[in-house]
Scaffold this motif. Structure first.
Motif, PDB file in Angstrom:
ATOM      1  N   THR A 178      47.101  28.977  36.238  1.00  0.00           N
ATOM      2  CA  THR A 178      48.526  28.707  36.432  1.00  0.00           C
ATOM      3  C   THR A 178      48.614  27.692  37.573  1.00  0.00           C
ATOM      4  O   THR A 178      47.661  27.539  38.348  1.00  0.00           O
ATOM      5  CB  THR A 178      49.291  29.975  36.813  1.00  0.00           C
ATOM      6  N   PRO A 193      42.389  33.981  42.713  1.00  0.00           N
ATOM      7  CA  PRO A 193      42.849  34.987  41.750  1.00  0.00           C
ATOM      8  C   PRO A 193      42.046  34.883  40.449  1.00  0.00           C
ATOM      9  O   PRO A 193      41.480  33.831  40.135  1.00  0.00           O
ATOM     10  CB  PRO A 193      44.312  34.610  41.535  1.00  0.00           C
ATOM     11  N   THR A 226      39.971  28.818  33.468  1.00  0.00           N
ATOM     12  CA  THR A 226      40.198  29.994  34.312  1.00  0.00           C
ATOM     13  C   THR A 226      39.995  29.609  35.776  1.00  0.00           C
ATOM     14  O   THR A 226      39.360  28.588  36.091  1.00  0.00           O
ATOM     15  CB  THR A 226      39.240  31.144  33.961  1.00  0.00           C
ATOM     16  N   THR A 227      40.500  30.453  36.658  1.00  0.00           N
ATOM     17  CA  THR A 227      40.361  30.160  38.079  1.00  0.00           C
ATOM     18  C   THR A 227      38.906  30.213  38.529  1.00  0.00           C
ATOM     19  O   THR A 227      38.484  29.424  39.382  1.00  0.00           O
ATOM     20  CB  THR A 227      41.200  31.146  38.909  1.00  0.00           C
ATOM     21  N   ARG A 235      50.108  27.916  40.439  1.00  0.00           N
ATOM     22  CA  ARG A 235      49.850  28.569  41.728  1.00  0.00           C
ATOM     23  C   ARG A 235      48.395  29.005  41.843  1.00  0.00           C
ATOM     24  O   ARG A 235      47.809  28.955  42.933  1.00  0.00           O
ATOM     25  CB  ARG A 235      50.787  29.762  41.912  1.00  0.00           C
ATOM     26  N   GLY A 236      47.799  29.404  40.745  1.00  0.00           N
ATOM     27  CA  GLY A 236      46.382  29.757  40.765  1.00  0.00           C
ATOM     28  C   GLY A 236      45.507  28.565  41.112  1.00  0.00           C
ATOM     29  O   GLY A 236      44.537  28.676  41.870  1.00  0.00           O
TER      30      GLY A 236
END
Length: 516
Positions: free
Chosen positions: A336, A331, A488-489, A338-339
Motif C-alpha cells: 500500500t 509491515p 509485498t512489503t 503507506r506500507g
C-alpha cells in the motif's frame, strides 16, 4: 583559440565544470572543444528535459551553477518544463543554446526560431554573443548572473563558436547574499513576541541547512510560534537531531485548515503561499483574510543569518525540540502507499539524497522518514512533472559518494524515462523506487476537486495508464539499469536494501493496485 575553447575554459575557471548536453550540428565546435578542456565533464542525455533537470539537481546539491548544452530553439523548448522547475526553485544554471551562424539567420532555415524570446520565459538573464572577442566575457557574466539564483541563457551562434580570436575571461567576483536590515528583524521580533497566533513559514536557504533549521526551531520554542515549511522546498535537510518540520499540505482544503486561525504569517526564505490552481468557491490562498503577512527574509536574502539574529532577540535560552533517531517497522502483506513509506523509512541509508516525485503515492512518507539518519530531500518546486529521474542524475553526478533514492510515480516517470540510460552509462549510484499504480492518480483527485461532473468511461481513459500495462522492469533493463518487481512489503524491503548496497543504478517497481 576559437570561441568554443575560450567559452569552456571561462566556464571552468568560474566554477562551472559539468555540462549536461544534448547537442546538434550548431554545437559541434563546443563538443570538439571538450577534448581541449578535460576539466569540463560532459554528460550526454537523450532528451533535453533530462539535461535541464539534471543541471537542476546538480546545482541544488552543490550550490553552484551547472551548464546545459541545447540545440537551437526546439532543443531548448524540449527542456522548458524542467527549466520552469529550476526557475521556481531559484536554481543557478547556465544554458548554452547553439544557434545558426549569423549569416545564416536571415535565410529562415528549417530550424530557425526566436531563441531569445523563448529563453526569456524561464531565464532571468539572456544574452546573444555576436563575436568571438565578446564570448568569454559574456560567459563570465552568465555565471555571475546564474549565481544570484536564476537561469542565465547564453545564445551561441555557430560561427562565433568556430571563429578564432577569442580569449579566456576572468570570473566575475561573486556577490554575497544580501543581509536583512536590523530594523526588519526588530519589527518581526515584536510580532512573534506579542503572543498572537503566529506561523513562521520557512523555505529556501533556511531549510537547506542545519543552522537555519535550528534557528527557526529556537524561535518557535522561545515564542510559541508554529513552524511550517513551504510545500515544495528545493532542498531540505531532514532526519534525527533536527526539528520535526512539517510542510504546508498541497490540497487546498487541507492547506486552508493548516493555517486557520493564524493572525501573523512570518516568511523566512519563502514566499506567501498560494494554491497551485483555482477551484470553484475556494479562495486563491490558504492565508486567512485577517492574517497579516510579514517578510523576515525574501528568497535570495540571507535568511539563516536573519533567523539567528531573531532567535537571539526572542528565544533567550530556549531549547528547540529535536527528533530522536527512529525507524518504522516493516509491515507485512501486499503493498500500500503507506506500507511503501514505512519500508523507505526502515531502509533509508545515512547521508542519502532523496528525490521526491512520488506525487499521490507518498502517503505518510514525511512522517515515516522523519527520524531516519540525516538526509537531503529534493522536491518538485514548479509542479511540472518529470523532474524526478533527471534530478537524480544531477544529484548523483554532484555527490558520487552519497546514495541517491528516487521516489518516482509511474506517470511522471514516462516524461523523462531516458534518464535511466544516462544513469547506466555514467554508472551513477541511483536507486529508483517506481510507484506503479497504473494511473495519473493526482488528476483523478483534481477531477472532483475542480467540480468537473461526469467522470465517465471516456474521461477515465485519459487518467488511466493501463491497457497496455507499463513494464518498468523491461523498460529499465532495456536501458541498462538492473530492475526487479515487488508486490509485498517484505519483497520491497529486501530488494531496496540490495539495490542501495550495490553500486550503480537500480530500479524497483513497487506494484500498487486500487483497494490495496
Amino acid at each position: 583559440m576559437n570561441g568554443a575553447q575560450a567559452l569552456i575554459r571561462t566556464l571552468v575557471d568560474a566554477g562551472v565544470d559539468v555540462c549536461f548536453a544534448n547537442p546538434g550540428t550548431s554545437e559541434m565546435h563546443f563538443v570538439a572543444a571538450l577534448d581541449d578542456v578535460p576539466q569540463m565533464r560532459g554528460v550526454l542525455t537523450l532528451f533535453e528535459g533530462v539535461a535541464t533537470g539534471a543541471a537542476d539537481g546538480w546545482a541544488r546539491m552543490t550550490g553552484r551553477p551547472a551548464a546545459t548544452l541545447l540545440h537551437l530553439g526546439p532543443g531548448m523548448g524540449n527542456g522548458l518544463a524542467n527549466l520552469h522547475n529550476a526557475r521556481r526553485g531559484r536554481t543557478p544554471m547556465v544554458n548554452v543554446v547553439g544557434d545558426h551562424g549569423t549569416s545564416h539567420k536571415r535565410l529562415d532555415a528549417p530550424l530557425e526560431s526566436d531563441i531569445d524570446s523563448l529563453a526569456g520565459t524561464v531565464s532571468g538573464w539572456v544574452r546573444r554573443s555576436l563575436s568571438p572577442a565578446d564570448l568569454a566575457a559574456d560567459a563570465a557574466d552568465a555565471v555571475a548572473a546564474a549565481a544570484r539564483g536564476q537561469i542565465a541563457t547564453l545564445v551561441l551562434p555557430a560561427d562565433v563558436s568556430w571563429s578564432e580570436g577569442a580569449e579566456v575571461a576572468a570570473p566575475v567576483p561573486a556577490r554575497p547574499r544580501p543581509r536583512v536590515a536590523a530594523s526588519v528583524v526588530g519589527e518581526v521580533a515584536g510580532v512573534v513576541g506579542a503572543g498572537e497566533p503566529t506561523v513562521l513559514f520557512v523555505g529556501g536557504d533556511v531549510v537547506a541547512s542545519e543552522a537555519g533549521l535550528l534557528a527557526a526551531a529556537r524561535v518557535a520554542a522561545g515564542t510559541g510560534a508554529r513552524l511550517l515549511a513551504e510545500t515544495f522546498p528545493p532542498r531540505m535537510l531532514r532526519g534525527a537531531g533536527l526539528p520535526d518540520l512539517g510542510k504546508l499540505p498541497y490540497p487546498p482544503e487541507v492547506a486552508i485548515k493548516a493555517l486557520a486561525g493564524t493572525r501573523h504569517l512570518v516568511l523566512a526564505g519563502a514566499t506567501s503561499p498560494v494554491h497551485f490552481f483555482a477551484y470553484p468557491g475556494v479562495p486563491p490562498t490558504p492565508v486567512p483574510d485577517d492574517c497579516t503577512v510579514h517578510v523576515l527574509s525574501a528568497p535570495g536574502e540571507d535568511g539563516v543569518a536573519a533567523l539567528e539574529e531573531l532567535a537571539a532577540q526572542v528565544a533567550g535560552d530556549a531549547e528547540p525540540a529535536l527528533l530522536e533517531a527512529s525507524r518504522p517497522e516493516v509491515p507485512g502483506g501486499r503493498l500500500t502507499p503507506r506500507g511503501v513509506s514505512a519500508v523507505v523509512g526502515a531502509v533509508l541509508p545515512e547521508r542519502a539524497i532523496v528525490v521526491d516525485e512520488a506525487i499521490t503515492s507518498g502517503i505518510g512518507i514525511a512522517e515515516l522518514t522523519s527520524g531516519a539518519p540525516r538526509h537531503d530531500w529534493l522536491a518538485l518546486t514548479g509542479g511540472a512533472i518529470g523532474d524526478g529521474l533527471p534530478m537524480a542524475v544531477g544529484a548523483a553526478v554532484a555527490c558520487p559518494d552519497r546514495p541517491v533514492l528516487v521516489l518516482q510515480a509511474d506517470g511522471s516517470a514516462m516524461y523523462t524515462l531516458q534518464a535511466l540510460w544516462t544513469m547506466a552509462r555514467e554508472q551513477l549510484d541511483v536507486t529508483v523506487l517506481l510507484y506503479d499504480n497504473a494511473s495519473y492518480a493526482i488528476l483523478q483527485g483534481e477531477l472532483s476537486r475542480v467540480g468537473a461532473t461526469g467522470g465517465g468511461e471516456r474521461a477515465g481513459q485519459l487518467l488511466d495508464l493501463g491497457g497496455p500495462a507499463l513494464d518498468f522492469v523491461a523498460l529499465a533493463t532495456g536501458m541498462g539499469v538492473p530492475a526487479t518487481r515487488a508486490e509485498t512489503t517484505d519483497e520491497l524491503a529486501g530488494q531496496l536494501r540490495m539495490a542501495l548496497r550495490e553500486p550503480g543504478p537500480h530500479l524497483v517497481q513497487a506494484v500498487l493496485r486500487q483497494g490495496g
